[in-house]
Design an enzyme around this catalytic site. Structure first.
Site, short mmCIF file in Angstrom:
data_model
loop_
_atom_site.label_atom_id
_atom_site.label_comp_id
_atom_site.label_asym_id
_atom_site.label_seq_id
_atom_site.Cartn_x
_atom_site.Cartn_y
_atom_site.Cartn_z
N HIS A 31 -10.46 -7.81 -0.67
CA HIS A 31 -9.74 -6.54 -0.54
C HIS A 31 -10.34 -5.50 -1.49
O HIS A 31 -9.93 -5.39 -2.65
CB HIS A 31 -8.27 -6.74 -0.89
N HIS A 266 -8.65 -1.69 3.15
CA HIS A 266 -7.67 -2.55 2.48
C HIS A 266 -8.15 -3.99 2.31
O HIS A 266 -8.22 -4.49 1.19
CB HIS A 266 -6.32 -2.53 3.22
N GLU A 429 19.42 -13.30 -5.30
CA GLU A 429 18.81 -14.62 -5.50
C GLU A 429 17.29 -14.52 -5.58
O GLU A 429 16.65 -15.22 -6.38
CB GLU A 429 19.18 -15.57 -4.35
N HIS A 491 27.71 -21.64 5.01
CA HIS A 491 27.57 -21.97 3.59
C HIS A 491 27.20 -23.43 3.34
O HIS A 491 26.99 -23.83 2.21
CB HIS A 491 28.89 -21.65 2.86
#
Ligand SMILES: Cc1ncc(C[n+]2csc(CCOP(=O)(O)OP(=O)(O)O)c2C)c(N)n1
Length: 685
Positions: A31, A266, A429, A491
């Protein structure tokens, strides 16, 4: 102010650019766009601000540098080589080749000076937040009036992708809240990502967004204006209350006549013709490749002397600190080594059989018993402390001392400030995972993080990276099966244990009862070669009578014979983990009454068991006994390795349901009768 760098600066920056261009061209892969466009800002940061010592990449008080946009790895490798790290030019010439020190994306532990493994966008962003938190925590804990031994910045280069990824936003929001003023990111704001212009997808005002997170957001309009970049970094340093995102307007693939400002710069080599055209455009000699002008190298290599002097000055300060505060200094050094103090586990409780205990509750008692002895064991949960039971009681909340609530009792008792050992991640999280990695990478900290097992999916990318980097992070994942009950299938984890066990280098421990939980914490704290998951129950589980069955300490071997056939000659082996172990035990007793000799193996950790010598594994699971039944309230995937072709698994190959947990266990066949029936069926062939 001129935007034209003087000749030496220009020479140095172009040296960086063309080391990247040549290495990528030679590898025919890589890159180039970011190293070419971001070279100037990286140069200013590394030669005028970054306090590091290339001669000692482990100097504890070095500034940290994170290349979050890891695809721009050649930018970092060039800087490491040029400033004098132990990374020879030949390593750059082996870019992306098998066994080289210059892999496609930076890898922690492989290349000196690489502070973290990056590549998955957004991860490095969060790692830097964790490093900055570690710095604040350790500074508060160890610095004393007249003695500053922890005092460094955390810098990073972040890209559009880092800002697009949700984890970047999560981590930024928390960093702003925590007022991490020594966190300084340069944003490579080039308006181009992998597949095109950011106009396709990313048109928000990112600066305003970060400002609203509580960040300081200076702008640099020309990414080659060294003075402006320098001013912005200086302003960021002067801003002590807010983290800084310096929005540097750069040009991807700068200097390439046909590819600058396009996505073609890129992620592909420029191509021989374009390399030539770019060298001509920037006045660079076509030959030799990997050209490093002597003046440029000499200029970069000043970093060695500067670094040595900085570290020597720090060492003097540290020596004075040793004299004045010998105990603290010894503790600091011990923590950096990761050594445990004698007797750290002396207060771990043992649990009696009189009442059942959820393993998450046992875990809380153990955690709070060891915390006083392990002062940099810090952690928390993603807004679930009352559920995961992971608060360190009375140990304070990690918060900026400047925000409301300072000095008051925090959520968990104790002082509210950067000394607080309870980290509140909020409902984030993914960021929690990246921050835990940053805390561990910084050194001196033993981090843990908690959530429901099912939400480990939200943080799988950083768990994977923790395993790749062999970081000693501990995850406390509770509510580990349908046994969580009424919250229902959303859950209830079903496939998460298998998914975590699939990650190489991650140790998953699912203790059967309170006493195995205590040993699991002992093992997790002692285990420094990689991350550990503790999978714990929400619901009560009986405490196994260790006077009748084998001791819980055997957990350390991953699996052990918990109950042996009275004859010593089992016809059948029942293997179980976690809350299903008591079920296996009751089936064992029932089978014994029917005259069937069974053995129960408690198997809390596949990984720990797999590391045991073959003789031990054969003793626990003798190859001659092929009648085997495994029981776990999750997908059976993987258990066949232990039950073999003749064995069976009682598992769960569908999602759960919303009901009280006893009803669910009954409904899904996790009953003594079903285990007994399964055992008899196997024996019947
Ligand atoms: C999580 C993740 N998703 C996708 C990718 C693949 N990828 C690598 S770079 C990139 C985007 C590049 O855009 P930007 O961050 O602006 O970097 P630049 O093009 O400026 O080099 C993508 C999608 C990745 N590395 N990580």
């Amino acid at each position: 102010m001129s935007t034209e760098p003087n000749n030496l600066d220009n020479l140095c920056i172009n040296t960086m650019r063309f080391l990247a261009v040549d290495a990528i061209q030679k590898a025919n892969s890589g890159h180039p766009g970011l190293p070419m466009g971001g070279a100037a800002m990286a140069y200013v940061l590394w030669t005028r601000f970054l306090r590091h010592n290339p001669g000692d990449p482990q100097w504890p008080d070095r500034d940290r540098f994170v290349l979050s946009a890891g695809h721009g790895s050649m930018l970092l490798y060039s800087l490491l080589h040029l400033t004098g790290y132990d990374l020879p030019l030949s390593a750059l010439q082996q870019f992306r080749q098998l066994g080289s020190q210059t892999p496609g994306h930076p890898e922690y532990g492989l290349t000196p000076g690489v502070e973290t493994t990056t590549g998955p966008l957004g991860q490095g962003f969060g790692n830097g937040v964790g490093m900055a938190m570690a710095e604040r925590f350790l500074a508060e804990r160890f610095n004393r009036p007249g003695h500053t031994i922890v005092d460094h910045y955390t810098y990073g280069i972040v890209s559009d992708g880092d800002l697009m990824e949700g984890v970047g936003s999560e981590a930024a929001s928390l960093a702003g809240h925590l007022r991490l003023g020594k966190l300084i990111y340069l944003y490579d704001n080039n308006h181009i990502s992998l597949a095109g212009s950011t106009d396709l997808t990313f048109t928000e005002d990112a600066g305003k967004r970060f400002a609203s997170y509580g960040w300081h957001v200076p702008r640099v309009e020309d990414g080659n204006d060294l003075a402006a970049i320098g001013r912005a970094i200086a302003a960021a340093q002067a801003e002590t209350e807010r983290p800084s995102l310096i929005m540097v307007h750069t040009h991807i693939g700068y200097g390439s006549p046909h590819k600058q400002d396009t996505f073609e710069a890129h992620g592909s080599p420029l191509g021989e013709d374009e390399v030539r055209a770019t060298k001509q455009a920037l006045g660079w000699p076509l030959e030799p490749t990997f050209y490093i002008p002597d003046e440029a190298l000499a200029h970069f290599r000043q970093a060695l002397n500067r670094g040595r002097a900085w570290q020597a000055e720090w060492q003097q300060r540290f020596d004075a600190y040793v004299k004045e505060h010998p105990a603290l200094a010894a503790e600091f050094l011990r923590l950096l080594q990761g050594d445990l103090p004698d007797g750290w586990d002396a207060d771990i409780p043992s649990f009696t059989t009189d009442k059942p205990v959820p393993t998450r509750v046992a875990s809380s008692q153990v955690l709070n018993a060891i915390a006083p002895k392990l002062p940099t064991l810090i952690g928390g949960s993603a807004d679930l402390n009352p559920s995961t039971q992971t608060a360190l009681k009375g140990q304070g909340d990690f918060q900026s001392p400047q925000v409301a609530g300072a000095g008051t009792q925090g959520a968990v008792g104790g002082v509210w400030g950067y000394t607080g050992r309870n980290l509140h991640f909020g409902v984030r999280e993914h960021a929690m995972g990246t921050i835990l990695n940053g805390l561990a990478l910084h050194g001196g900290i033993r981090p843990y993080g908690a959530t429901f097992l099912v939400f480990s999916d939200y943080m799988r990318p950083p768990i994977r990276l923790a395993a790749m980097m062999k970081l000693p992070v501990i995850y406390v994942f509770t509510h580990d099966t349908i046994g969580l009950g009424e919250d229902g299938p959303t859950h209830q984890p079903v496939e998460q244990l298998a998914a975590l066990r699939a990650i190489p280098g991650l140790t998953v421990i699912r203790p059967a009862d309170a006493n195995e939980t205590a040993v699991a914490w002992r093992v997790a704290i002692a285990h420094r070669q990689g991350p550990v998951v503790l999978a714990l129950t929400r619901q009560n589980v009986p405490v196994i009578d260790r006077t009748r069955y084998a001791p819980a300490e055997e957990l350390a071997r991953g699996a052990y014979v918990l109950a042996e056939a009275a004859s010593g000659q089992p016809a059948l082996i029942l293997i179980a983990a976690g809350s299903e172990v008591p079920l296996a035990l009751s089936a064992y007793e029932q089978l014994a009454q029917q005259g069937i000799a069974a053995r129960v193996v408690s198997m809390p950790s596949w990984e720990l068991f797999d590391q045991q010598p073959q003789a031990y594994r054969d003793a626990v699971l003798p190859p001659s006994i092929t009648a085997r039944l495994a029981i776990e309230a999750g997908v059976p995937q993987g258990w066949h390795k232990y039950v073999g072709l003749a064995g069976q698994v009682i598992g769960l190959e569908r999602f759960g349901a919303s009901a009280p947990f006893k009803v669910l266990f009954e409904h899904f066949g996790f009953t003594m009768d079903n285990v007994v029936a399964g055992a008899l069926a196997i024996l019947a062939g």
